[in-house]
Design an enzyme around this catalytic site. Structure first.
Site, short mmCIF file in Angstrom:
data_model
loop_
_atom_site.label_atom_id
_atom_site.label_comp_id
_atom_site.label_asym_id
_atom_site.label_seq_id
_atom_site.Cartn_x
_atom_site.Cartn_y
_atom_site.Cartn_z
N GLY A 13 55.26 23.77 16.40
CA GLY A 13 56.68 23.28 16.44
C GLY A 13 57.20 22.78 15.00
N ASN A 41 61.92 13.23 21.85
CA ASN A 41 60.36 13.00 22.08
C ASN A 41 60.17 11.48 22.45
OD1 ASN A 41 61.30 13.67 19.29
ND2 ASN A 41 59.29 12.73 18.78
N GLN A 72 60.34 19.75 23.35
CA GLN A 72 60.15 18.62 24.59
C GLN A 72 60.93 18.95 25.74
OE1 GLN A 72 58.07 16.06 24.84
NE2 GLN A 72 57.51 15.87 22.62
N SER A 127 56.80 24.54 20.88
CA SER A 127 55.26 24.48 20.71
C SER A 127 54.40 24.46 22.02
CB SER A 127 55.30 23.22 19.95
OG SER A 127 53.85 22.86 19.69
N ALA A 128 53.31 25.33 21.91
CA ALA A 128 52.63 25.70 22.99
C ALA A 128 51.81 24.09 23.59
CB ALA A 128 51.51 26.50 22.80
N HIS A 129 51.40 23.61 22.57
CA HIS A 129 50.23 22.39 23.19
C HIS A 129 51.30 21.21 23.83
CE1 HIS A 129 51.26 19.04 20.20
NE2 HIS A 129 51.75 19.99 19.06
N CYS A 171 54.47 10.36 15.02
CA CYS A 171 54.49 10.44 13.60
C CYS A 171 54.54 9.02 12.96
CB CYS A 171 55.50 11.45 13.35
SG CYS A 171 55.65 12.84 14.46
#
Ligand SMILES: *Cc1c(COP(=O)(O)O)cnc(C)c1O
Length: 392
Positions: free
Chosen positions: A70, A150, A178, A198-200, A323
């Site tokens: 991402g 998020n 998200q 984003s895959a994860h 983050c």
């Protein structure tokens, strides 16, 4: 006891996803850009994955560009559009509550001659389409607003925002990282020009994602190299990761409704128990929001203390955003929603997932109640407050 309540940060890889990926590590390892049959075989697996991803997002396979995740997709969208369209204008509009991948790229652009304007959010965590319309001018080239936040889970009116952009001939990007687990995404119907995933975040592997770029949109390259991704993104193709992303996305499509009702009922149960057990709590983020997220702010305590003590009870959660953790800065998302700074300091994000249970929710609230009580007993402000109440 190990309870994982941080699914907005990352999710466990599904066994079916691992099984789909496994052959492409040792057996079919050949470079997808080579001409011999082994390479053609891996290239074919990547092509099938791209078709499947495109079908799930209602777009063409050649509009999907695989990236390292991402953050890369977000960075590429902003830098790539800014640099490719700078002859038309230099103004970029982003929302105040974007992920750091967008915020920090916008900061870079600002330091490199672009004008960056932030679209504010209200107390519930929503941007206003009218406000966007006011901010757009002839100099504007790109607007970027995330679909689902998020930290608080709010769902932004992205379709309306995209329409406003198109009426003014401005490109629209949405960070959809998200959104994928909770909302069906059809990029054409939504009117997006660019979108990041984003895959994860949906039980796929870490280190792989994608940027959707609508056909006809001019974008500069971010990663220079060979002819991979139709010469738009250099780097040897990560076949197992791409196969894993596509498989994880197929599983999400098949189970989204069940998944949503499961996490939403856990989240609502959790919030109800918290309301009953703990005083002086703020529930951050208005409706509509996705079913998995509960962002709470406990007055008179610091989130770091709560996180550490929950961890000792085997419960994994995060403060505001992953983050921002590690620094003592309160969440930019909560501050832009007008949450007072001292309240934002006591914010904790719980994000539920498929493997969580009702029992885990009950155990967590018990532990949380005890921890918040204990920390408040050590807080001079709380004792002062208690004194006031007693004197009344
Ligand atoms: C996790 C996340 C990202 C970053 O994705 P990575 O694949 O971890 O780089 C970007 N945007 C949002 C909203 C996220 O939640």
């Amino acid at each position: 006891m190990k309870i994982y309540l941080d699914h907005a940060s990352t999710t466990p890889l599904k066994k079916e996803v691992l099984d789909a990926m496994t052959p492409y590590f040792c057996q079919y390892f050949e470079n997808a850009n080579s001409l011999y049959s082994g390479g053609r075989q891996t290239a074919n697996a990547v092509a099938l994955a791209r078709q499947s991803v495109a079908k799930n997002f209602g777009c063409m396979p050649n509009e999907i560009y695989f990236t390292s995740g991402g953050s890369e997709a977000d960075t590429w969208a902003l830098k790539g559009i800014a640099l490719a369209h700078k002859s038309k204008g230099n103004k970029i509009i982003i929302s105040q509550i974007e992920h750091h991948a967008i915020l920090n790229t916008a900061k870079w652009l600002k330091n490199n001659g672009f004008e960056v304007v932030e679209l504010p959010v209200d107390n519930n965590g929503f941007v206003s389409p009218q406000k966007l319309e006011e901010l757009i001018d002839d100099n504007t080239i790109l607007v970027s607003v995330m679909y689902v936040n998020n930290e608080v889970g709010t769902i932004q009116p992205v379709k309306e925002l995209a329409k406003i952009c198109h009426d003014h001939k401005v490109l629209f990007h949405s960070d959809c990282v998200q959104a994928v687990p909770y909302l069906p995404l059809n990029f054409k119907e939504l009117g997006f020009d660019l979108a990041s995933i984003s895959a994860h975040k949906f039980n796929g592997p870490k280190g792989v994602g994608a940027l959707y770029v609508r056909n006809g949109v001019k974008i500069d390259k971010l990663i220079l190299g060979g002819a991979q991704e139709r010469s738009h993104r250099g780097g040897t193709t990560d076949t197992p990761a791409i196969v894993g992303l596509a498989k994880a996305l197929e599983l999400v499509q098949d189970s989204r409704d069940n998944h949503n009702s499961h996490v939403e009922s856990l989240r609502n149960y959790f919030e109800q128990l918290v309301k009953e057990a703990i005083p002086f709590v703020h529930f951050n983020g208005g409706s509509p929001r996705v079913g998995s997220v509960s962002n709470l702010a406990f007055e008179f305590v610091e989130s770091e203390g709560i996180l550490m003590l929950l961890d000792m009870d085997g419960i994994a959660v995060s403060s505001g955003s992953a983050c921002a953790s590690g620094s003592l800065d309160p969440s930019h998302v909560l501050l832009s929603m007008g949450v007072p700074i001292e309240v934002a300091h006591g914010s904790v994000r719980f994000t539920f997932g498929e493997e969580n249970t009702k029992e885990e929710v009950e155990y967590t609230v018990k532990s949380l109640t005890k921890i918040v009580e204990r920390l408040r007993q050590m807080s001079p402000l709380f004792n002062l407050k208690q004194g006031e109440t007693h004197n009344v």
